[in-house]
Design an enzyme around this catalytic site. Structure first.
Site, PDB file in Angstrom:
ATOM      1  N   HIS A 139      38.654  23.837  34.442  1.00  0.00           N
ATOM      2  CA  HIS A 139      38.245  24.712  35.540  1.00  0.00           C
ATOM      3  C   HIS A 139      39.275  25.734  35.961  1.00  0.00           C
ATOM      4  CE1 HIS A 139      34.342  22.967  36.793  1.00  0.00           C
ATOM      5  NE2 HIS A 139      34.830  21.883  36.227  1.00  0.00           N
TER       6      HIS A 139
ATOM      7  N   LYS B 218      35.098  32.028  50.533  1.00  0.00           N
ATOM      8  CA  LYS B 218      35.604  31.169  49.450  1.00  0.00           C
ATOM      9  C   LYS B 218      36.871  30.518  49.986  1.00  0.00           C
ATOM     10  CE  LYS B 218      35.755  34.894  46.810  1.00  0.00           C
ATOM     11  NZ  LYS B 218      35.153  34.379  45.590  1.00  0.00           N
ATOM     12  N   ARG B 219      37.395  29.492  49.313  1.00  0.00           N
ATOM     13  CA  ARG B 219      38.647  28.906  49.768  1.00  0.00           C
ATOM     14  C   ARG B 219      39.719  29.998  49.880  1.00  0.00           C
ATOM     15  NH1 ARG B 219      38.997  23.162  50.124  1.00  0.00           N
ATOM     16  NH2 ARG B 219      41.177  23.626  50.607  1.00  0.00           N
TER      17      ARG B 219
ATOM     18  N   LYS C 251      42.849  34.494  45.033  1.00  0.00           N
ATOM     19  CA  LYS C 251      41.560  35.091  45.396  1.00  0.00           C
ATOM     20  C   LYS C 251      41.743  36.382  46.189  1.00  0.00           C
ATOM     21  CE  LYS C 251      39.109  30.623  45.343  1.00  0.00           C
ATOM     22  NZ  LYS C 251      37.846  30.811  44.593  1.00  0.00           N
TER      23      LYS C 251
ATOM     24  N   THR D 207      31.369  30.917  41.430  1.00  0.00           N
ATOM     25  CA  THR D 207      29.926  30.709  41.524  1.00  0.00           C
ATOM     26  C   THR D 207      29.400  31.378  42.794  1.00  0.00           C
ATOM     27  OG1 THR D 207      30.390  28.570  42.551  1.00  0.00           O
ATOM     28  CG2 THR D 207      29.778  28.567  40.208  1.00  0.00           C
TER      29      THR D 207
ATOM     30  N   LYS E 134      25.748  33.544  43.671  1.00  0.00           N
ATOM     31  CA  LYS E 134      24.844  33.353  44.815  1.00  0.00           C
ATOM     32  C   LYS E 134      24.522  34.693  45.456  1.00  0.00           C
ATOM     33  CE  LYS E 134      27.322  29.064  45.705  1.00  0.00           C
ATOM     34  NZ  LYS E 134      28.479  28.546  46.482  1.00  0.00           N
TER      35      LYS E 134
HETATM   36  C1  LIG Z   1      29.683  28.375  46.096  1.00  0.00           C
HETATM   37  C2  LIG Z   1      30.686  27.841  47.047  1.00  0.00           C
HETATM   38  C3  LIG Z   1      32.045  27.935  46.759  1.00  0.00           C
HETATM   39  C4  LIG Z   1      32.575  28.618  45.530  1.00  0.00           C
HETATM   40  O1  LIG Z   1      32.808  29.972  45.864  1.00  0.00           O
HETATM   41  P1  LIG Z   1      33.742  30.896  44.945  1.00  0.00           P
HETATM   42  O2  LIG Z   1      33.591  32.240  45.576  1.00  0.00           O
HETATM   43  O3  LIG Z   1      33.165  30.843  43.576  1.00  0.00           O
HETATM   44  O4  LIG Z   1      35.106  30.352  45.037  1.00  0.00           O
HETATM   45  C5  LIG Z   1      32.945  27.429  47.677  1.00  0.00           C
HETATM   46  N1  LIG Z   1      32.533  26.843  48.821  1.00  0.00           N
HETATM   47  C6  LIG Z   1      31.226  26.748  49.128  1.00  0.00           C
HETATM   48  C7  LIG Z   1      30.842  26.101  50.417  1.00  0.00           C
HETATM   49  C8  LIG Z   1      30.265  27.231  48.257  1.00  0.00           C
HETATM   50  O5  LIG Z   1      28.973  27.103  48.577  1.00  0.00           O
END
Ligand SMILES: *Cc1c(COP(=O)(O)O)cnc(C)c1O
Length: 842
Positions: free
Chosen positions: A378, A569-570, A575, A677, A681
């Protein structure tokens, strides 16, 4: 003019939510009342909103039971190859609405609760998130469960039932504070404890080498108590199982040998044993080498493998019950997928079972092990790679260390026979890292012990082969694969954005929900005025709804006509939330400089949790909130720029934010985000992406068309070239006046007047020690944001590009991802067959 429809009436018209037959509704009402009475032991005079939620949850759950039992029965009888997805994280979020969506019960339940004088959406808000994950990796596991069930695979998710999931984030004076996530406090209606299937897990002890084999003795035993959670497929009557293990001290814990005298202390010490499943480690993309974490990793693996072997041995053959003893067929009946290296101990544990317990010769056992296991990588960030110190291993899992040594001895023999005399290669490829503190490299263990190794987006899989796993790729090229991540269109479209799902279904029917590639058909509608209007209208409704939610929860006023520019995102340096901050400050300064110009209004929202021990990430949150304090109260700026920190970002908040986004920020340094991911979305929900050529963004640009995505910044090759010649931040600082102004403001206390040096560590990092080269992409990012502004002024053009994005997002269904895992790694075939429907409760 006709009266506008109420919220309830409007939702009823959305056909993707299922039919609300009169009979159905009557039964649901009856069962709801029955549960309120018999399960909750309440009447309506004393019922709370939470009681109503639980009554509804139990009512819906009843519809799973028959399907669940029959699915598992059919697996037992047909004995197909089983897929085991082992993961330390399953970031499930809420279950009620997802279950209603997959069982086509949503409209019927809505009507039933409405007739009972209740608002279903309010009840849904009472459900706690199952926050058993940190971010993308855990959410991926959850999407995969949905797809595996929807594709009819005989699959199981295996993990840990953490008593405390990812912490709740509060913002206090601009700072992140963590609160324990006591998600089980009111009980969990979606789980079924199975104490009858409890399994022992051994720790510590020592090994004895006898002529008939090795014995691992004098161990401490902890019990693993399984809790089963149903995983319904989309309208196919299949219900798979996610089994989560909880740690339980045995009744005789500490009472047998040592502490005979101190009964009270022995009972108190049970807590220590049961701490194994107490809490999720809150790190995303970061390795923390704590003993308790290693215990968790072995705990899930040891308990799960006992289940796998038991199920393999006791299968039905035709009409006969048989006990399988020939383990050479294990790889024909079992596929084990390791979600990152966290469950890597499955490899030595399977070897231990086959060699020590089942007395297979090593070579035979190894062949079975490799054919059964597969590993998903990952990340390439070095700080995230698991490298466990040898001494920890030696104490906690002495037999596994011996097995790893033997795996490595044979592996090294093979390397040296293929590359005679290449000692540097042997050092690089060893499972055991020498040097100051000896460590086990878990990724190397996984590669050697698996028949397939995959990255999670094309660019990431290519990087693995070219860099971190280059030597392994040269030796075993056939092992390396790509499986670009995906998301489930049920939760991430039908459930969270029914309005959009409906306007799509009106044009192309409902089949896209199972077969997301059909969204391609929407390309025929990009010039259809009515469709453009419908898509834009749904987006506006979603924005209004999110604005209302934010105003309720955070007491902020939002301009719903502004561009909703979202980065959730985190929080992580790679990032690059800091790059977003620099754009915000630059935009703010430009508005201040020329306040009468027609600036495109933006509401910029950033959300995400910082790992509690990650100082820089916490400071980034503080900077975002500080910028917001200045910008949001500047009368010159007004409602043309607002900066909101979205508190406590989690699955449930993503479900509200994603459908409301105009612009999705995916701005990591090229080569650092394995896939992402979140990006998918947003794309599926009709946001435009501003992003770098990183992770799955590359494939998103390909699918949507380069004209329909805002790509900026360095490519991986540019980053590599810059690393070769050296990155010099001050070069950009001196050349770009607006960048200099922004940095000087942060450094000079413009955003922290009471504490001018509050952000000195961040400024220092950016200027002198920035691994992720924020300044190098600044200029191009700002220019790209100007293009975004220009397009936003042409709403129709904007929506057309959004439609191209939706139409191109089919590839990013986790159904596609799972079909590829199934065929190319697991050797099983997905089916769209439906099981017969059972008689539901009356
Ligand atoms: C989809 C999702 C992530 C992943 O987000 P990235 O932008 O790909 O890091 C992290 N946290 C939550 C709550 C999510 O639904």
């Amino acid at each position: 003019m006709s009266k506008p429809l109420s919220d309830h009436e409007r939702k009823k018209q959305i056909s993707v939510r299922g039919l609300a037959g009169v009979e159905n509704v009557a039964d649901l009402k009856k069962n709801f009342n029955r549960h309120l009475h018999f399960t909750l032991v309440k009447d309506r005079n004393v019922s709370t909103k939470r009681d109503y939620y639980f009554a509804l949850a139990h009512t819906v759950r009843d519809h799973l039971v028959g399907r669940w039992i029959r699915t598992q029965q059919s697996y037992y009888e047909k004995d197909p190859k089983r897929v085991y997805y082992i993961s330390l994280e399953f970031y499930m979020g809420r279950t009620l609405q997802n279950t209603m969506v997959n069982l086509a019960l949503e409209n019927a339940c809505d009507e039933a609760t409405y007739q009972l004088g209740l608002d279903m959406e309010e009840l849904q808000e009472m459900e706690e998130d199952a926050g058993l994950g940190n971010g993308g990796l855990g959410r991926l596991a959850a999407c995969f469960l949905d797809s595996m069930a929807s594709l009819g695979l005989a699959a199981y998710g295996y993990g840990i039932r953490y008593e405390f999931g990812i912490f709740n984030q509060k913002i206090d004076n601009g700072w992140q504070v963590e609160e324990a996530d006591d998600w089980l406090r009111y009980g969990n209606p979606w789980e079924k404890a199975r104490p009858e299937y409890m399994r022992p897990v051994h720790f510590y002890g020592r090994t004895e080498h006898h002529p008939d084999g090795v014995r691992w003795v004098d161990t401490q035993v902890i019990l693993a108590l399984p809790y089963d959670v149903p995983v319904p497929g989309y309208r196919n009557n299949i219900v798979n199982t996610m089994r989560l293990w909880s740690a339980k001290a045995p009744c005789d814990f500490n009472l047998k040998d040592f502490n005979v005298g101190d009964y009270i202390q022995a009972v108190l010490d049970r807590n220590q044993a049961e701490n194994i499943s107490r809490v999720l480690y809150p790190n995303d993309n970061f390795f923390e080498g704590k003993e308790l974490r290693l215990k968790q990793e072995y705990f899930v693996v040891a308990a799960t493998l006992q289940d796998i072997i038991r199920r393999f041995k006791a299968s039905k053959f035709g009409t006969r019950e048989i006990v399988r003893t020939d383990f050479s067929t294990l790889p024909d009946k079992v596929a084990i997928q390791l979600n990152d290296t966290h469950p890597a101990l499955a490899i030595p544990e399977l070897m231990r079972i086959l060699v020590d317990d089942e007395k297979l010769p090593w070579e035979k056992a190894w062949d079975i092990c490799v054919k059964t296991c597969a590993y998903t990588n990952h990340t390439v960030l070095p700080e995230a790679l698991e490298r466990w110190p040898l001494d920890l291993f030696q104490t906690l899992l002495p037999r596994h260390l011996e097995i790893i040594f033997e795996i490595n001895r044979r592996h090294m023999e093979r390397v040296s026979s293929l590359y005679p005399g290449d000692v540097d290669r042997m050092r690089r490829m060893s499972l055991i890292e020498e040097g100051g503190q000896k460590r086990v490299n878990m990724a190397h263990l996984c590669i050697v012990g698996s028949h397939a190794v995959n990255g999670v987006a094309r660019i990431h899989s290519d990087i693995l082969k070219a860099t971190v796993f280059k030597d392994f790729y040269e030796m075993d090229p056939h092992k390396f694969q790509n499986k670009t991540n995906g998301i489930t269109p049920r939760r991430w479209l039908v459930m969270c954005n029914p309005g959009l799902a409906e306007v799509i279904a009106e044009r192309i029917g409902e089949d896209f929900i199972r077969d997301l590639d059909q969204l391609q058909k929407l390309r025929n509608f990009v010039n259809d005025e009515a469709f453009i209007r419908d898509v834009a209208k749904v987006k506006q409704e979603n924005k209004l709804k999110f604005a209302v939610h934010l105003e309720e929860h955070y007491k902020v006023k939002i301009n719903p006509n502004s561009m909703f520019d979202i980065q959730v995102k985190r929080i992580h340096e790679y990032k690059r939330q800091l790059l977003n901050c620099l754009h915000i400050i630059t935009y703010y300064n430009r508005i201040k400089k020329d306040p009468n110009k027609q600036w495109t209004p933006r509401t910029i929202m950033i959300g995400g949790k910082a790992a509690p021990g990650y100082h820089t990430a916490k400071m980034i949150i503080r900077l975002i909130t500080a910028i917001g304090e200045v910008v949001n109260h500047d009368p010159v700026v007004g409602d043309r720029l607002k900066v909101i920190f979205l508190e406590n970002y989690r699955v449930t908040l993503a479900e509200k934010a994603v459908p409301a986004a105009d612009l999705s920020e995916q701005i990591s340094t090229a080569g650092t985000e394995a896939s992402g991911t979140g990006n998918m979305k947003f794309m599926l929900n009709g946001a435009l992406t501003i992003g770098t050529m990183d992770g799955a963004n590359v494939e998103m640009a390909e699918e949507a068309g380069e004209d329909n995505i805002f790509i900026f910044g360095m490519r991986v090759e540019d980053v590599d070239a810059m690393d070769a010649r050296g990155y010099n931040a001050s070069e950009y600082y001196n050349r770009l006046p607006e960048l200099k102004q922004a940095i000087d403001q942060i450094a000079g206390g413009f955003f922290s007047p009471k504490q001018p040096d509050l952000f000195k560590d961040i400024v220092n990092m950016l200027m002198h020690n920035d691994r992720f080269k924020v300044f190098a992409d600044y200029e191009d990012y700002i220019k790209c944001q100007e293009k975004v502004n220009a397009l936003y002024k042409k709403p129709k053009e904007w929506t057309k590009k959004a439609i191209y994005n939706i139409a191109g997002s089919g590839k990013f269904s986790s159904d596609r991802t799972i079909s590829q895992y199934a065929r190319e790694i697991w050797g099983v075939e997905p089916t769209l067959e439906k099981l017969a429907a059972p008689d539901d409760p009356k």
